[in-house]
Design a protein around this motif. Structure first.
Motif, PDB file in Angstrom:
ATOM      1  N   ILE A  16     -37.635 -26.991 -91.040  1.00 24.51           N
ATOM      2  CA  ILE A  16     -36.927 -28.219 -90.676  1.00 24.51           C
ATOM      3  C   ILE A  16     -37.944 -29.158 -90.032  1.00 24.51           C
ATOM      4  CG2 ILE A  16     -35.044 -29.242 -89.367  1.00 24.51           C
ATOM      5  CD1 ILE A  16     -33.736 -26.443 -89.301  1.00 24.51           C
ATOM      6  N   ASP A  17     -38.138 -30.316 -90.666  1.00 23.88           N
ATOM      7  CA  ASP A  17     -38.995 -31.365 -90.111  1.00 23.88           C
ATOM      8  C   ASP A  17     -38.084 -32.425 -89.515  1.00 23.88           C
ATOM      9  OD1 ASP A  17     -41.831 -30.743 -90.633  1.00 23.88           O
ATOM     10  OD2 ASP A  17     -41.167 -30.681 -92.715  1.00 23.88           O
ATOM     11  N   VAL A  18     -38.115 -32.535 -88.195  1.00 26.36           N
ATOM     12  CA  VAL A  18     -37.224 -33.439 -87.461  1.00 26.36           C
ATOM     13  C   VAL A  18     -38.021 -34.659 -87.012  1.00 26.36           C
ATOM     14  CG1 VAL A  18     -35.744 -33.664 -85.436  1.00 26.36           C
ATOM     15  CG2 VAL A  18     -35.833 -31.488 -86.660  1.00 26.36           C
ATOM     16  N   GLU A  19     -37.513 -35.850 -87.357  1.00 24.48           N
ATOM     17  CA  GLU A  19     -38.121 -37.102 -86.915  1.00 24.48           C
ATOM     18  C   GLU A  19     -37.397 -37.576 -85.665  1.00 24.48           C
ATOM     19  OE1 GLU A  19     -37.547 -39.642 -90.263  1.00 24.48           O
ATOM     20  OE2 GLU A  19     -38.803 -38.405 -91.563  1.00 24.48           O
ATOM     21  N   PRO A  38     -34.294 -38.956 -79.068  1.00 25.14           N
ATOM     22  CA  PRO A  38     -33.251 -39.141 -80.080  1.00 25.14           C
ATOM     23  C   PRO A  38     -33.729 -38.659 -81.455  1.00 25.14           C
ATOM     24  CG  PRO A  38     -33.531 -41.125 -78.755  1.00 25.14           C
ATOM     25  CD  PRO A  38     -34.685 -40.213 -78.445  1.00 25.14           C
ATOM     26  N   ILE A  39     -32.878 -37.925 -82.147  1.00 23.40           N
ATOM     27  CA  ILE A  39     -33.207 -37.403 -83.475  1.00 23.40           C
ATOM     28  C   ILE A  39     -32.726 -38.413 -84.508  1.00 23.40           C
ATOM     29  CG2 ILE A  39     -32.676 -35.571 -85.131  1.00 23.40           C
ATOM     30  CD1 ILE A  39     -32.723 -33.644 -82.683  1.00 23.40           C
ATOM     31  N   ARG A  40     -33.636 -38.840 -85.382  1.00 22.70           N
ATOM     32  CA  ARG A  40     -33.348 -39.938 -86.294  1.00 22.70           C
ATOM     33  C   ARG A  40     -33.404 -39.579 -87.774  1.00 22.70           C
ATOM     34  NH1 ARG A  40     -30.444 -41.556 -83.120  1.00 22.70           N
ATOM     35  NH2 ARG A  40     -31.068 -42.904 -81.429  1.00 22.70           N
ATOM     36  N   GLY A  57     -27.984 -36.829 -83.079  1.00 18.76           N
ATOM     37  CA  GLY A  57     -28.405 -35.780 -82.167  1.00 18.76           C
ATOM     38  C   GLY A  57     -29.578 -36.189 -81.308  1.00 18.76           C
ATOM     39  N   ALA A  58     -29.996 -35.226 -80.488  1.00 22.81           N
ATOM     40  CA  ALA A  58     -31.113 -35.479 -79.577  1.00 22.81           C
ATOM     41  C   ALA A  58     -31.713 -34.162 -79.129  1.00 22.81           C
ATOM     42  CB  ALA A  58     -30.646 -36.283 -78.368  1.00 22.81           C
TER      43      ALA A  58
END
Length: 157
Positions: A16-19, A38-40, A57-58
């Protein structure tokens, strides 16, 4: 003589690559430095799993010591088959204080210098094709990137 227990087997599930957006600094609290990222967006790829990270999400961060961070990230995946997965990830990241400071400033640090482990909980519709996630324990290895976080997720068998 007692036998050594057999350790659990880990099966790779996905990366999972989270920006994340720029971090919101709360300041130094009684629990240490507090920040929220903050997850974008992002992506999820793995054997039988592919999709995206939704803008929902965050990552709530707590730094109780100069060499230690506790992270709690909650966000949603939307897989290519239309199913949505809730991720509730609890992590610990520890490194030399100078390396953690560099990470907090958005710099990239060699992942071999950082201990970043997590326990992501994955929740899916219990009548859908990914219901097995609701009854499975997962472990992960994380890496802080300049624009987000990469988590390699493994199913504990």
């Amino acid at each position: 003589m007692a036998q050594t227990p057999t350790p659990p087997v880990l099966d790779f599930v996905a990366t999972i690559d989270v920006e994340v957006s720029p971090t919101i600094d709360i300041g130094t609290t009684a629990q240490g430095i507090r920040r929220v990222a903050p997850i974008r967006g992002g992506t999820v790829t793995g054997p039988g799993l592919s999709g995206k990270v939704l803008d929902a999400g965050a990552d709530f961060q707590r730094y109780p010591a100069h060499d230690l961070a506790f992270l709690e990230a909650n966000y949603v995946l939307e897989l290519d088959d239309g199913q949505r997965i809730l991720v509730e990830n609890r992590a610990m990241r520890t490194a030399d204080p100078a390396d953690l400071e560099r990470m907090m400033a958005g710099e990239t640090v060699d992942p071999s210098r950082v201990y970043f482990r997590c326990v992501p909980g994955l929740s899916a519709d219990d009548s859908g094709p990914h219901a097995w996630m609701n009854r499975t324990l997962f472990l992960g290895v994380g890496e802080r990137l300049a624009t987000g976080v990469r988590i390699d997720v493994f199913r504990v068998r």
